[in-house]
Write an enzyme that holds these catalytic residues in place. Sequence first.
Site, mmCIF file in Angstrom:
data_model
loop_
_atom_site.group_PDB
_atom_site.id
_atom_site.type_symbol
_atom_site.label_atom_id
_atom_site.label_comp_id
_atom_site.label_asym_id
_atom_site.label_seq_id
_atom_site.Cartn_x
_atom_site.Cartn_y
_atom_site.Cartn_z
ATOM 1 N N SER A 78 0.818 -1.214 0.000
ATOM 2 C CA SER A 78 0.000 0.000 0.000
ATOM 3 C C SER A 78 0.853 1.266 0.000
ATOM 4 O O SER A 78 0.498 2.259 -0.637
ATOM 5 C CB SER A 78 -0.934 0.012 1.213
ATOM 6 O OG SER A 78 -1.926 -0.974 1.094
ATOM 7 N N GLU A 79 1.967 1.221 0.711
ATOM 8 C CA GLU A 79 2.793 2.420 0.856
ATOM 9 C C GLU A 79 3.612 2.730 -0.395
ATOM 10 O O GLU A 79 3.709 3.885 -0.814
ATOM 11 C CB GLU A 79 3.735 2.261 2.057
ATOM 12 C CG GLU A 79 3.043 2.242 3.411
ATOM 13 C CD GLU A 79 2.537 3.614 3.832
ATOM 14 O OE1 GLU A 79 2.890 4.612 3.166
ATOM 15 O OE2 GLU A 79 1.796 3.694 4.820
ATOM 16 N N SER A 80 4.234 1.707 -0.980
ATOM 17 C CA SER A 80 5.201 1.983 -2.054
ATOM 18 C C SER A 80 5.138 1.023 -3.229
ATOM 19 O O SER A 80 5.900 1.170 -4.179
ATOM 20 C CB SER A 80 6.620 1.927 -1.480
ATOM 21 O OG SER A 80 6.931 0.584 -1.091
#
Length: 203
Positions: A78-80
């Site tokens: 989700s982040e990167s």
Amino acid sequence: MQGFRDRVQQNRRIQRRMATCFCVALFILIVSLSAFFVLQFEPVQRKYFYVYPYHDTVMKYAEIYHVDSNLTAAVIKSESKFKHTALSHRGAVGLMQLMPETAEWIAGQIGDKSYNVESLHEPDRNIRYGTWYLAELQREFKGNDVLALAAYNAGRGNVKAWMDENNWSYSFHDIDAIPYKETRDYVRQVIGDRKKYRELYPE
């Protein structure tokens, strides 16, 4: 007589058009169903939708800090999207999108004197710090993953304020009640992705 023939020809043209439309619709349906079933195959999902680079590193720090490795993988996705060079417009860095000031605090907590901002692009260090931080948030919020993930996204101060303002307990699980849409979507996405990683990469 001529009018009758014209009507017959017109009916035939209509029937041909209907037959063509039916064939096109049937073709689209077959292609769509084929694509749907292909996408359900685990090898396809693992290769294109739920990739897992740095698996060994994630597993290593998940074991050290007692965090669900699937949760870490879902956060990274989700982040990167597993891009170690990721840099957000807010300044968050690396795989787990750590803010430099947060990372500096983490470095102090774990006694890592070699920390610098550039080193956050190193997959091993970023995953180590991010996993430690997840463990810290889970400890702070009594093992509540919804609150811990909300804090990872929106900040622990905001989550504590929401708990006070809305009288949430540590058993809180109503994602829809989270005030920030971005955080609601984030928590829901990570929890859903964790489930998929558990299914696709059983330990």
